[in-house]
Scaffold this motif. Sequence first.
Motif, PDB file in Angstrom:
ATOM      1  N   ASN A   1      -7.650 -25.310 -12.226  1.00 24.90           N
ATOM      2  CA  ASN A   1      -6.655 -26.273 -12.263  1.00 24.90           C
ATOM      3  C   ASN A   1      -5.419 -26.324 -11.572  1.00 24.90           C
ATOM      4  OD1 ASN A   1      -4.578 -23.774 -13.775  1.00 24.90           O
ATOM      5  ND2 ASN A   1      -6.296 -24.659 -15.037  1.00 24.90           N
ATOM      6  N   ILE A   2      -4.845 -26.410 -10.699  1.00 27.08           N
ATOM      7  CA  ILE A   2      -4.071 -26.236  -9.173  1.00 27.08           C
ATOM      8  C   ILE A   2      -3.285 -26.955  -9.334  1.00 27.08           C
ATOM      9  CG2 ILE A   2      -3.835 -26.409  -7.284  1.00 27.08           C
ATOM     10  CD1 ILE A   2      -6.672 -26.003  -6.777  1.00 27.08           C
ATOM     11  N   LEU A   3      -2.046 -26.276 -10.334  1.00 23.33           N
ATOM     12  CA  LEU A   3      -0.451 -27.091 -10.944  1.00 23.33           C
ATOM     13  C   LEU A   3       0.623 -27.330 -10.021  1.00 23.33           C
ATOM     14  CD1 LEU A   3      -1.568 -26.008 -14.631  1.00 23.33           C
ATOM     15  CD2 LEU A   3      -1.800 -28.293 -13.545  1.00 23.33           C
ATOM     16  N   LYS A   4       1.625 -27.888 -10.429  1.00 19.44           N
ATOM     17  CA  LYS A   4       2.566 -27.632  -9.041  1.00 19.44           C
ATOM     18  C   LYS A   4       3.205 -27.093  -9.462  1.00 19.44           C
ATOM     19  CE  LYS A   4       2.787 -30.707  -5.740  1.00 19.44           C
ATOM     20  NZ  LYS A   4       2.835 -29.565  -4.916  1.00 19.44           N
ATOM     21  N   LEU A   5       4.282 -26.620  -8.862  1.00 21.27           N
ATOM     22  CA  LEU A   5       5.719 -26.083  -9.313  1.00 21.27           C
ATOM     23  C   LEU A   5       6.563 -25.462  -7.641  1.00 21.27           C
ATOM     24  CD1 LEU A   5       7.554 -24.808 -11.098  1.00 21.27           C
ATOM     25  CD2 LEU A   5       6.258 -22.986 -10.794  1.00 21.27           C
ATOM     26  N   ASP A   6       6.769 -26.481  -6.991  1.00 21.75           N
ATOM     27  CA  ASP A   6       7.853 -27.259  -5.881  1.00 21.75           C
ATOM     28  C   ASP A   6       8.948 -26.138  -5.285  1.00 21.75           C
ATOM     29  OD1 ASP A   6       5.535 -28.615  -4.723  1.00 21.75           O
ATOM     30  OD2 ASP A   6       6.508 -30.318  -4.825  1.00 21.75           O
ATOM     31  N   THR A   7       9.311 -25.757  -6.966  1.00 16.36           N
ATOM     32  CA  THR A   7      10.562 -25.104  -6.654  1.00 16.36           C
ATOM     33  C   THR A   7      11.192 -25.275  -8.402  1.00 16.36           C
ATOM     34  OG1 THR A   7      12.589 -24.779  -6.266  1.00 16.36           O
ATOM     35  CG2 THR A   7      11.919 -27.286  -6.533  1.00 16.36           C
ATOM     36  N   VAL A   8      12.087 -24.211  -8.797  1.00 22.55           N
ATOM     37  CA  VAL A   8      12.619 -24.319  -9.706  1.00 22.55           C
ATOM     38  C   VAL A   8      14.202 -24.391 -10.032  1.00 22.55           C
ATOM     39  CG1 VAL A   8      11.439 -22.270 -11.066  1.00 22.55           C
ATOM     40  CG2 VAL A   8      13.730 -22.080  -9.200  1.00 22.55           C
ATOM     41  N   ASN A   9      14.188 -25.623  -8.642  1.00 27.93           N
ATOM     42  CA  ASN A   9      15.756 -26.339  -8.325  1.00 27.93           C
ATOM     43  C   ASN A   9      16.246 -27.540  -8.816  1.00 27.93           C
ATOM     44  OD1 ASN A   9      17.710 -27.172  -6.871  1.00 27.93           O
ATOM     45  ND2 ASN A   9      18.519 -25.352  -6.436  1.00 27.93           N
ATOM     46  N   ALA A  10      16.447 -28.005 -10.016  1.00 25.87           N
ATOM     47  CA  ALA A  10      16.198 -29.532 -10.421  1.00 25.87           C
ATOM     48  C   ALA A  10      16.940 -30.265  -9.335  1.00 25.87           C
ATOM     49  CB  ALA A  10      17.332 -29.539 -11.870  1.00 25.87           C
ATOM     50  N   SER A  11      18.077 -29.807  -8.400  1.00 25.16           N
ATOM     51  CA  SER A  11      18.502 -31.068  -7.969  1.00 25.16           C
ATOM     52  C   SER A  11      17.423 -30.928  -6.045  1.00 25.16           C
ATOM     53  CB  SER A  11      19.629 -30.535  -6.935  1.00 25.16           C
ATOM     54  OG  SER A  11      19.997 -31.222  -5.704  1.00 25.16           O
ATOM     55  N   TYR A  12      16.721 -29.705  -6.676  1.00 29.94           N
ATOM     56  CA  TYR A  12      15.386 -30.390  -4.290  1.00 29.94           C
ATOM     57  C   TYR A  12      14.848 -30.921  -5.527  1.00 29.94           C
ATOM     58  CZ  TYR A  12      11.757 -28.861  -1.420  1.00 29.94           C
ATOM     59  OH  TYR A  12      11.423 -28.251  -0.525  1.00 29.94           O
ATOM     60  N   ILE A  13      14.039 -31.311  -7.154  1.00 28.82           N
ATOM     61  CA  ILE A  13      13.014 -31.304  -7.249  1.00 28.82           C
ATOM     62  C   ILE A  13      13.373 -32.927  -7.735  1.00 28.82           C
ATOM     63  CG2 ILE A  13      11.753 -31.925  -9.787  1.00 28.82           C
ATOM     64  CD1 ILE A  13      11.609 -28.981 -10.213  1.00 28.82           C
ATOM     65  N   SER A  14      14.660 -33.957  -7.734  1.00 29.39           N
ATOM     66  CA  SER A  14      14.781 -34.570  -7.704  1.00 29.39           C
ATOM     67  C   SER A  14      14.936 -35.334  -6.565  1.00 29.39           C
ATOM     68  CB  SER A  14      16.644 -34.674  -8.448  1.00 29.39           C
ATOM     69  OG  SER A  14      17.516 -34.043  -7.503  1.00 29.39           O
ATOM     70  N   ARG A  15      15.065 -35.071  -5.305  1.00 29.81           N
ATOM     71  CA  ARG A  15      15.453 -35.401  -4.456  1.00 29.81           C
ATOM     72  C   ARG A  15      14.016 -35.525  -3.015  1.00 29.81           C
ATOM     73  NH1 ARG A  15      19.684 -32.554  -0.804  1.00 29.81           N
ATOM     74  NH2 ARG A  15      19.461 -34.512   0.511  1.00 29.81           N
ATOM     75  N   VAL A  16      13.431 -34.473  -3.935  1.00 33.28           N
ATOM     76  CA  VAL A  16      11.972 -34.184  -3.141  1.00 33.28           C
ATOM     77  C   VAL A  16      10.535 -34.692  -3.882  1.00 33.28           C
ATOM     78  CG1 VAL A  16      10.295 -32.033  -2.057  1.00 33.28           C
ATOM     79  CG2 VAL A  16      13.159 -31.779  -1.427  1.00 33.28           C
ATOM     80  N   ASP A  17      10.647 -34.408  -4.717  1.00 31.65           N
ATOM     81  CA  ASP A  17       9.329 -35.175  -5.854  1.00 31.65           C
ATOM     82  C   ASP A  17       9.961 -35.570  -6.569  1.00 31.65           C
ATOM     83  OD1 ASP A  17       7.931 -32.388  -5.347  1.00 31.65           O
ATOM     84  OD2 ASP A  17       8.890 -30.802  -6.349  1.00 31.65           O
ATOM     85  N   ARG A  18      10.795 -36.373  -6.607  1.00 33.18           N
ATOM     86  CA  ARG A  18      11.137 -37.423  -7.144  1.00 33.18           C
ATOM     87  C   ARG A  18      10.864 -37.996  -8.187  1.00 33.18           C
ATOM     88  NH1 ARG A  18      12.706 -41.799  -2.695  1.00 33.18           N
ATOM     89  NH2 ARG A  18      10.932 -41.883  -2.509  1.00 33.18           N
ATOM     90  N   PRO A  19      10.531 -37.164  -9.347  1.00 38.80           N
ATOM     91  CA  PRO A  19      10.463 -37.728 -11.165  1.00 38.80           C
ATOM     92  C   PRO A  19       9.851 -39.040 -11.353  1.00 38.80           C
ATOM     93  CG  PRO A  19      11.121 -35.303 -11.381  1.00 38.80           C
ATOM     94  CD  PRO A  19      11.387 -35.531 -10.076  1.00 38.80           C
ATOM     95  N   THR A  20       9.580 -39.940 -11.646  1.00 38.48           N
ATOM     96  CA  THR A  20       9.773 -41.098 -12.092  1.00 38.48           C
ATOM     97  C   THR A  20       9.501 -41.678 -13.697  1.00 38.48           C
ATOM     98  OG1 THR A  20       7.265 -41.669 -12.426  1.00 38.48           O
ATOM     99  CG2 THR A  20       7.681 -42.328  -9.915  1.00 38.48           C
TER     100      THR A  20
END
Length: 257
Positions: free
Chosen positions: A144-163
């Motif tokens: 089960n290969i599960l994504k965690l690119d960072t723990v930085n919420a700002s980075y996630i909103s700018r890069v992973d961009r959850p919908t």
Amino acid sequence: MSHKIGITYESPIFGPVKSRRLGVSLGINLLPKDGKVCTFDCIYCECGLNADHRPTSKMPTREEVSTKLEEKLQQMKRAGESPDVLTFAGNGEPTCHPDFSAIIDDTLRLRDEYFPNARVSVLSNATQLHREDVRRALLRVDNNILKLDTVNASYISRVDRPTGRYDVQEVIGYLKMFRGQAVIQTMFMKGDGYDNTSDDFVAPWLQTVIDIAPREVMIYTVDRETPVAGILKASREELDAIRDSVISAGIPCTASY
């Protein structure tokens, strides 16, 4: 600046393809073949941005997935070809499929019948871990290969961009519920305002990985054209240093360049 790119995969079965991380991989795409359905809209996604690839067809049904998978496995058996892995991937997030758990059951049964040595892997962005049926299904597969690119919420909103709603601390809590059976996958990359390779990002990420105590960590970097311009690969030296820090913490880790 973004430009319209996108690799879309056949649905429900594609390949086999040679994977950097997994070997000879037979792909299972639970999403429409003519577009993208994802709970992230990552600026580095090889399938392109969500807005550029709105599907017009529907997700394949559970029955269609099972039938097409069995046909492909029979064909490979006759040809003397063996997959190393059956991989749930494709045009977005596989755990979005309403019958994901039942499809996992069907796939494990067919794997055991035709290629018992093949592994079943799921590439997931971990956004559906709040669903108990999804967590249980992910615990039944080999990887089960599960994504965690960072723990930085700002980075996630700018890069992973959850919908939709996404709380990284909540997701970390669900990853801990896997009790050492999770595989963590992290994309490291650089660019104009996008750099999670520095110690400011790596140190808190590493501490979180140690807290999650996964079975394994897979780190990688950009390999294909990205829909947002100016994104750069992390260097081999940077990835090796991050990999070695994970291994030093007692957790197996691989790096793909």
